[in-house]
Motif scaffolding. Structure first.
Motif, short mmCIF file in Angstrom:
data_model
loop_
_atom_site.label_atom_id
_atom_site.label_comp_id
_atom_site.label_asym_id
_atom_site.label_seq_id
_atom_site.Cartn_x
_atom_site.Cartn_y
_atom_site.Cartn_z
N ASP A 18 -25.38 -26.38 -3.29
CA ASP A 18 -25.32 -25.90 -3.97
C ASP A 18 -26.80 -26.13 -4.19
OD1 ASP A 18 -26.88 -23.86 -5.52
OD2 ASP A 18 -24.73 -23.61 -6.62
N ALA A 19 -27.80 -25.77 -2.93
CA ALA A 19 -29.60 -26.09 -2.82
C ALA A 19 -30.14 -25.67 -4.73
CB ALA A 19 -29.90 -25.31 -2.00
N LEU A 20 -29.66 -24.66 -4.63
CA LEU A 20 -30.55 -23.26 -6.05
C LEU A 20 -30.19 -24.47 -7.18
CD1 LEU A 20 -32.17 -21.47 -7.17
CD2 LEU A 20 -30.19 -19.87 -6.80
N ALA A 21 -28.72 -24.78 -6.98
CA ALA A 21 -28.14 -25.61 -8.37
C ALA A 21 -28.95 -27.24 -8.72
CB ALA A 21 -26.55 -25.92 -8.51
N ALA A 22 -29.53 -27.22 -7.47
CA ALA A 22 -29.91 -28.98 -7.31
C ALA A 22 -31.62 -29.01 -7.91
CB ALA A 22 -30.08 -29.46 -5.67
N ARG A 23 -32.06 -27.47 -7.26
CA ARG A 23 -33.51 -27.04 -7.67
C ARG A 23 -33.54 -26.34 -9.15
NH1 ARG A 23 -34.21 -23.69 -3.83
NH2 ARG A 23 -34.08 -22.26 -5.08
N ARG A 24 -32.84 -26.12 -9.97
CA ARG A 24 -32.50 -25.79 -11.26
C ARG A 24 -32.72 -26.71 -12.24
NH1 ARG A 24 -28.46 -20.25 -10.93
NH2 ARG A 24 -30.49 -18.45 -10.74
N LEU A 25 -31.76 -28.17 -11.67
CA LEU A 25 -30.86 -29.34 -12.59
C LEU A 25 -32.43 -29.61 -12.39
CD1 LEU A 25 -27.94 -30.21 -11.91
CD2 LEU A 25 -28.30 -30.06 -13.58
N VAL A 49 -34.88 -41.93 1.95
CA VAL A 49 -35.46 -40.99 0.69
C VAL A 49 -36.40 -40.52 0.59
CG1 VAL A 49 -34.75 -38.96 -1.60
CG2 VAL A 49 -32.69 -40.94 -0.08
N THR A 50 -36.93 -39.78 0.63
CA THR A 50 -38.29 -38.96 0.08
C THR A 50 -38.50 -37.62 -0.19
OG1 THR A 50 -38.62 -37.96 2.40
CG2 THR A 50 -39.00 -39.60 2.97
N PRO A 51 -39.78 -37.89 -0.72
CA PRO A 51 -39.96 -36.33 -1.71
C PRO A 51 -39.77 -34.81 -0.81
CG PRO A 51 -41.32 -37.64 -2.04
CD PRO A 51 -40.46 -38.41 -0.96
N ASP A 52 -40.00 -34.99 0.60
CA ASP A 52 -39.76 -33.95 1.99
C ASP A 52 -38.73 -34.75 2.20
OD1 ASP A 52 -42.31 -33.97 2.22
OD2 ASP A 52 -42.63 -34.76 4.14
N LEU A 53 -37.22 -34.76 2.12
CA LEU A 53 -36.29 -34.74 2.08
C LEU A 53 -35.69 -34.62 0.98
CD1 LEU A 53 -33.13 -35.18 3.61
CD2 LEU A 53 -33.35 -37.30 2.66
N VAL A 54 -35.83 -34.65 -0.75
CA VAL A 54 -35.02 -33.53 -1.11
C VAL A 54 -35.44 -32.35 -1.45
CG1 VAL A 54 -35.59 -33.68 -3.67
CG2 VAL A 54 -35.32 -35.52 -3.33
N ILE A 55 -37.00 -31.63 -0.99
CA ILE A 55 -37.61 -30.48 -0.46
C ILE A 55 -36.44 -29.70 0.03
CG2 ILE A 55 -39.25 -28.82 0.20
CD1 ILE A 55 -41.26 -30.94 -1.40
N ALA A 56 -36.18 -30.67 1.28
CA ALA A 56 -34.78 -30.15 2.47
C ALA A 56 -33.79 -29.64 2.15
CB ALA A 56 -35.34 -30.73 3.97
N TRP A 57 -33.28 -30.24 1.62
CA TRP A 57 -31.85 -30.08 0.44
C TRP A 57 -32.08 -28.52 -0.23
CZ3 TRP A 57 -31.18 -35.76 -1.65
CH2 TRP A 57 -30.77 -37.06 -0.39
N GLU A 58 -33.22 -29.21 -1.77
CA GLU A 58 -32.83 -27.36 -2.41
C GLU A 58 -33.34 -26.38 -1.33
OE1 GLU A 58 -36.09 -28.87 -5.27
OE2 GLU A 58 -34.69 -30.15 -6.27
N ARG A 59 -33.78 -26.55 -0.31
CA ARG A 59 -33.78 -25.20 0.38
C ARG A 59 -33.40 -24.80 1.66
NH1 ARG A 59 -41.05 -26.05 2.15
NH2 ARG A 59 -41.51 -25.30 0.36
N GLY A 60 -32.15 -25.56 1.22
CA GLY A 60 -30.89 -25.48 2.22
C GLY A 60 -30.84 -26.23 3.88
N ILE A 61 -32.54 -26.14 3.80
CA ILE A 61 -32.88 -26.84 5.32
C ILE A 61 -31.68 -27.72 6.06
CG2 ILE A 61 -34.27 -27.57 6.81
CD1 ILE A 61 -36.37 -26.13 4.88
N ALA A 62 -31.60 -29.41 4.96
CA ALA A 62 -30.55 -30.14 5.25
C ALA A 62 -29.71 -29.75 3.49
CB ALA A 62 -31.61 -30.88 5.20
#
Length: 237
Positions: A18-25, A49-62
């Motif tokens: 749930d990418a949206l949940a990760a971003r909200r938390l 793990v980099t900030p880019d990877l975290v952003i990719a998770w939150e955007r649903g790219i990965a």
């Protein structure tokens, strides 16, 4: 370019994330992606793990792998379940509960390798006692228990027969898959039978042809498992 997962031959995709949940938390904690990445590197030994990877998770790219999901939940002060959509598979239910595979294997009386084979294949082969222990350790609802033990299609077959023939003959077979109070089960199967007959009769009474009634009845039977659980919830809520 962000790294989607470690170059590890044992890597397995994680459950639906749930990418949206990760971003909200993260936002609720006032953290930036760089803080999350640092926490996963420093506290959970995931140096890639980099900030880019975290952003990719939150955007649903990965999507994070299973170890990454556990680490991400820890950094966000959340449970893995809060970062997942509704679990469907045995692995997803285990991760949602935050239970280690060896703990599940021990609870159900299986060696770890055998349990992991069942989890990987989605083919539950435990006996009735082990299935009951599985439901207990993962706190599975009855519909989830039927799903993760691979019995949905068999249940659907029995329910379709109960709806289209003599429902009384299917009380005991259905109870073996979905152990419910006999009185409740009888009421539910009778309701499904009457609803199916109603679909068939109503279409004809509206002036539709036999093909219309068959289509209506077929649609009802296609969703028979959903109708079954809805009828059960109505009586057990």
């Amino acid at each position: 370019m962000c790294r989607v997962h470690p170059s590890n031959p044992s890597y397995q995709p994680g459950p639906r994330f749930d990418a949206l949940a990760a971003r909200r938390l993260r936002a609720a904690l006032g953290m930036g992606p760089e803080h999350v990445a640092h926490g996963m590197r420093a506290s959970y030994g995931l140096p890639y793990v980099t900030p880019d990877l975290v952003i990719a998770w939150e955007r649903g790219i990965a999507a994070p792998s299973n170890p990454e999901l556990t680490a991400l939940a820890g950094v966000l002060w959340a449970s893995p379940a809060e970062l997942l959509g509704s679990p469907r598979t045995l692995r997803e239910h285990r991760l949602a509960r935050g239970v280690a595979p060896d703990d599940v294997a021990r609870a159900v009386g299986l060696d770890l390798r055998s349990y992991l084979r069942m989890e990987d294949s989605g083919d539950w082969r435990g006996n009735e006692r082990q299935a009951a222990a599985l439901a207990d350790v993962l706190r599975l609802s009855l519909p989830d228990f039927v799903a993760v033990t691979g019995r949905v299609e068999r249940l659907a077959e029995l329910l379709r027969s109960a709806a289209t023939t003599r429902w009384q003959a299917y009380v005991r077979p259905v109870a073996k898959i979905a152990p419910l109070d006999k009185g409740i089960l009888e009421e539910v199967l009778q309701e499904l039978h009457e609803d199916y007959q109603g679909h068939m009769a109503a279409t004809l009474s509206w002036g539709g042809g036999s093909s219309d009634s068959q289509e209506s009845g077929r649609a009802f039977l296609d969703a028979i498992v959903d109708h079954f659980w809805a009828a059960v919830r109505k009586r057990t809520a």
